[in-house]
Scaffold this active site. Structure first.
Site, short mmCIF file in Angstrom:
data_model
loop_
_atom_site.label_atom_id
_atom_site.label_comp_id
_atom_site.label_asym_id
_atom_site.label_seq_id
_atom_site.Cartn_x
_atom_site.Cartn_y
_atom_site.Cartn_z
N ASP A 317 0.85 -1.18 0.00
CA ASP A 317 0.00 0.00 0.00
C ASP A 317 0.89 1.24 0.00
O ASP A 317 1.91 1.28 0.71
CB ASP A 317 -0.87 -0.03 1.27
CG ASP A 317 -2.03 0.94 1.19
OD1 ASP A 317 -3.11 0.52 0.77
OD2 ASP A 317 -1.84 2.13 1.54
N ASN A 325 -3.12 12.82 -2.44
CA ASN A 325 -4.20 13.20 -3.37
C ASN A 325 -4.85 14.51 -2.95
O ASN A 325 -5.07 15.41 -3.76
CB ASN A 325 -5.25 12.09 -3.43
CG ASN A 325 -5.14 11.25 -4.69
OD1 ASN A 325 -4.51 11.65 -5.66
ND2 ASN A 325 -5.75 10.09 -4.68
N ASP A 334 -2.06 10.00 -9.43
CA ASP A 334 -2.00 9.02 -10.52
C ASP A 334 -0.57 8.78 -10.97
O ASP A 334 -0.18 7.64 -11.27
CB ASP A 334 -2.85 9.50 -11.71
CG ASP A 334 -4.34 9.40 -11.45
OD1 ASP A 334 -4.73 8.74 -10.46
OD2 ASP A 334 -5.12 9.96 -12.24
N GLU A 361 -4.82 2.48 -4.07
CA GLU A 361 -3.36 2.60 -3.97
C GLU A 361 -2.71 1.29 -3.55
O GLU A 361 -1.54 1.26 -3.16
CB GLU A 361 -3.00 3.70 -2.95
CG GLU A 361 -3.32 3.38 -1.51
CD GLU A 361 -4.75 3.78 -1.11
OE1 GLU A 361 -4.97 4.02 0.09
OE2 GLU A 361 -5.61 3.88 -2.00
#
Length: 444
Positions: A317, A325, A334, A361
């Site tokens: 992760d 974000n 991204d 993620e």
């Protein structure tokens, strides 16, 4: 269509006038763009009526209005619908009677700009026969009647006639064109294998040509079933044998140009392959998606169960991804995911392994035949490589990103359980890695 393209087509139209070939060009919505003088000579019903922008349906309506009988006129719209469909999908030329002539028509796509239709008159030299049959130049063999030759000449497919010794004695025009022969005399009572080889003279032999020779040899032992041969310039022909159809032992061979259908089949195969790939690929990272991961996990679990080998799984992760974000925007997030995915693809090179974007993620790495030590070493290498990456841009400035990794390995008796157990074990290890500080590897 731009001005230069239209000018080129007008030049072509003028050139075709000199060859007495009619031309009419239509755009991608079947509207008339341009035509030549020969088109109006072939189809005088359009003179003074056809105009740029006119839909092909109106063209057909005039055509059928002067051809159909009173009894057929109520069905004219059906004829028009069929004609439009034929215009859009026509792949091979065909012939029809019009104003005392036999006319051959071809329709070709213009590379996304519409279609061009071409007509050529064929003048009969014998009653009921086409201009391709000239008894003074190529007298018919006694084994074929003029009526039969006329019928075979009207076919768009190539037809070869052979005697009881399999020597060529006659062919229609379509066959001669297909194999690059100038006339019946070129058949020279040869076996078809020699004619086929002659079509490749001056061309670089390919594996397809070699396969064609093998197919012909096989056909000599097992005749009757259709088969396909490659011709130069990426063309293909399908051959069907009609053996023993004549009392004198002569046989006919039908040769159909299937180049276009094979091209469409290949395009369909590539499209299907592409769609299948998209169905199991993550669009952002290019890695396998969750669906593909679940399929491979189940298959590898059963394989390891049967073979008694190990199966390891890494679940990882991106640390503090939601904060990334929210702070820097989704495009930045991204880009982070794509770079982490790239690290995984580079680090995991062993045949049979699978790297997948598990969701959001989170990533997963499935490692068949890998024990706990090997899996941990790989996990640590991935963690370190991601940590060493420098992310950011002018707005964010340079910054680092880390991952937490959970590892699980199943072997022996563990396979009595379900494959989901391996995911649960790796997931719990991942939770532990994040709970105890992140940027580390934890083992189940």
């Amino acid at each position: 269509m731009n001005t230069s393209d239209e000018a080129a087509l007008r030049t072509l139209a003028t050139a075709l006038d000199q060859l007495e070939v009619a031309l009419c060009v239509f755009d991608e919505e079947d509207r008339t763009l341009l035509w030549n003088d020969t088109f109006l000579q072939f189809f005088p019903e359009h003179a003074g009526h056809v105009y740029p922008g006119e839909h092909y349906r109106e063209n057909l309506r005039r055509f059928y209005r002067q051809r159909l009988s009173e009894e057929e006129l109520p069905s004219m719209e059906r004829y028009i619908d069929d004609g439009v469909l034929r215009h859009r999908s026509q792949q091979r030329s065909y012939e029809f009677d019009h104003h005392g002539y036999r006319v051959r028509v071809a329709s070709l796509p213009l590379g996304g700009h519409g279609r061009v239709r071409l007509w050529r008159k064929t003048q009969p030299l014998l009653t009921g026969m086409q201009d391709r049959l000239n008894p003074q130049v190529a007298p018919l063999p006694a084994s074929i009647s003029p009526d039969a030759a006329t019928a075979l000449e009207s076919l768009a497919d190539g037809v070869l006639m052979v005697d009881k010794h399999d020597l060529a004695i006659w062919a229609n025009h379509a066959f001669l064109v297909l194999y690059g022969l100038s006339g019946i005399a070129d058949l020279a009572r040869r076996h078809f294998g020699d004619i086929y080889a002659g079509a490749w003279l001056g061309e670089e032999p390919t594996a397809r040509y070699t396969a064609g020779l093998a197919a012909l040899k096989e056909r000599q032992r097992f005749s009757g079933a259709p088969y396909e041969l490659a011709l130069p310039h990426d063309r293909w022909v399908r051959i069907v044998e009609l053996r023993g159809t004549q009392a004198n032992g002569c046989s006919f061979f039908s040769h159909m140009d299937v180049t276009e259908s094979r091209r469409q089949q290949e395009e369909l195969r590539l499209l299907t392959s592409r769609l299948e790939s998209l169905a199991v690929t993550d669009a952002l990272t290019g890695l396998a998606n969750r669906r593909r991961f679940d399929e491979v996990l189940e298959a590898e679990w059963r394989r390891a169960q049967r073979a008694g080998t190990t199966l390891a799984l890494l679940m990882m992760d991106v640390d503090h991804f939601k904060h990334l974000n929210d702070t820097h925007g989704h495009p930045f997030g991204d880009e982070v995911l794509k770079r982490v995915g790239s690290v995984l693809a580079q680090q995991v090179q062993r045949t049979g392994s699978l790297v997948a974007r598990y969701g959001g993620e989170e990533f997963a790495v499935l490692l068949p035949g890998t024990d706990a030590q090997g899996a941990r070493e790989l996990a640590e290498s991935i963690r370190q490589t991601v940590q060493d990456l420098v992310h950011g841009n002018e707005r964010t400035g340079p910054m680092g990103v880390t991952v937490s990794i959970g590892m699980a390995c199943a072997s022996d008796g563990a396979f009595n359980a379900y494959s989901a157990m391996l995911v649960d074990m790796a997931d719990r290890a991942l939770y532990e890695a994040k709970r105890t500080g992140r940027n580390q590897v934890a083992c189940a």
